[in-house]
Design a protein around this motif. Structure first.
Motif, PDB file in Angstrom:
ATOM      1  N   CYS A 181       0.932 -36.119  -8.927  1.00  0.00           N
ATOM      2  CA  CYS A 181      -0.134 -37.020  -8.472  1.00  0.00           C
ATOM      3  C   CYS A 181      -0.012 -37.269  -6.974  1.00  0.00           C
ATOM      4  N   ASN A 220      -0.939 -34.090  -5.211  1.00  0.00           N
ATOM      5  CA  ASN A 220      -2.382 -33.859  -5.254  1.00  0.00           C
ATOM      6  C   ASN A 220      -3.113 -34.718  -4.229  1.00  0.00           C
ATOM      7  N   SER A 221      -2.657 -35.964  -4.056  1.00  0.00           N
ATOM      8  CA  SER A 221      -3.247 -36.820  -3.026  1.00  0.00           C
ATOM      9  C   SER A 221      -2.948 -36.271  -1.634  1.00  0.00           C
ATOM     10  N   SER A 270      -3.350 -28.858  -7.822  1.00  0.00           N
ATOM     11  CA  SER A 270      -4.400 -29.564  -8.550  1.00  0.00           C
ATOM     12  C   SER A 270      -4.459 -29.120 -10.009  1.00  0.00           C
ATOM     13  N   THR A 274      -5.961 -42.874 -12.328  1.00  0.00           N
ATOM     14  CA  THR A 274      -7.035 -43.238 -11.397  1.00  0.00           C
ATOM     15  C   THR A 274      -6.599 -44.373 -10.487  1.00  0.00           C
ATOM     16  N   THR A 300      -3.923 -42.945  -8.017  1.00  0.00           N
ATOM     17  CA  THR A 300      -4.575 -42.049  -7.065  1.00  0.00           C
ATOM     18  C   THR A 300      -5.459 -42.818  -6.094  1.00  0.00           C
ATOM     19  N   ASP A 319      -5.018 -42.775  -2.141  1.00  0.00           N
ATOM     20  CA  ASP A 319      -6.132 -42.312  -1.307  1.00  0.00           C
ATOM     21  C   ASP A 319      -6.659 -43.419  -0.401  1.00  0.00           C
TER      22      ASP A 319
END
Length: 248
Positions: A14, A17-18, A61, A126, A129, A133
């Motif tokens: 995670c 991916n960010s 991803s 979510t 993330t 983000d």
């Protein structure tokens, strides 16, 4: 123990991916800047960087989504086994059948456990993330235009409050949807399991009427659900289009 390793791996992916999202934001900015300025040498250099970022970012991803789904399966398996142990111990299944506190326990075990694990994991990812983000892109945006950063924070808060207020009715409707669908499905299973008795006593009309009544509840709930979704989408659709003119 395996679930803990899967969870730790998912958190690591995670974060990666960010990081990939932030990386592509910088690479994409420089790529389009080089394209707009029509500088061939800079454009070729950025094209190479973009290709390298794609080679690194795409597997991250994909692995992140794979790890998330694998963890959801492991969690569902563990929770279902645990629920079945509790359901079969001390004649709980018999007590639930005699009482009315919990309806359709078979559906609760099969569907609700699946929905709970999938939704809870998605919500957690979510949230994590979004926080990552938010911090990452806030630094980028604030360095570009502090005033725009403040406007976007206020705009996001406004959208969150309005969406929560308009969509809170969907919670009860979705719960009722699961209940009515389970009741309708059970009535069909009951006809199948008692087909000989129904045929012998001529109970087709009574069973058909019961099935029809439960189907009506399913349809009415679905109509209420799509009406609430329509009202929410009036706002969310306008909200999404409005972001395009927010910088102005």
């Amino acid at each position: 123990k395996s679930g803990r390793w899967l969870f730790a791996g998912m958190l690591a992916l995670c974060l990666m991916n960010s990081g990939v999202s932030v990386l592509f934001s910088y690479v994409g900015r420089d790529f389009w800047s080089a394209l707009s300025s029509k500088e061939a040498e800079q454009f070729n250099a950025m094209l190479i960087k973009f290709s390298g970022a794609l080679v690194v970012g795409a597997p991250v991803s994909v692995l992140f989504r794979f790890q998330r789904e694998k963890l959801a399966i492991e969690w569902r398996e563990w929770m279902t086994d645990r629920t079945l142990q509790l359901y079969s111990s001390n004649r709980v299944y018999y007590a639930l059948e005699r009482g009315s506190e919990i309806d359709n326990p078979d559906q609760r075990i099969a569907e609700d456990v699946r929905s709970f694990t999938a939704f809870s994991l998605t919500f957690f990812i979510t949230l994590v993330t979004s926080v990552i983000d938010l911090v990452s892109f806030s630094v980028i945006l604030y360095s570009i235009q502090p005033q725009l950063f403040g406007a976007i924070i206020a705009y996001s808060a406004f959208g969150t409050i309005c969406t929560t207020s308009l969509g809170k009715r969907l919670i009860g409707l979705n719960f009722l949807r699961l209940q009515t669908e389970a009741d309708f499905r059970y009535s069909l299973v009951r006809v199948r399991d008692n087909a000989e008795s129904i045929a012998f006593y001529g109970g087709e009309d009574i069973e058909s009427e019961e099935i029809s009544n439960r189907l009506t509840k399913v349809v009415e709930n679905k109509k209420d659900l799509i009406k609430s979704q329509r009202n929410l989408e009036y706002f969310t659709t306008a909200y999404q289009y409005l972001i395009q003119v927010l910088p102005v």
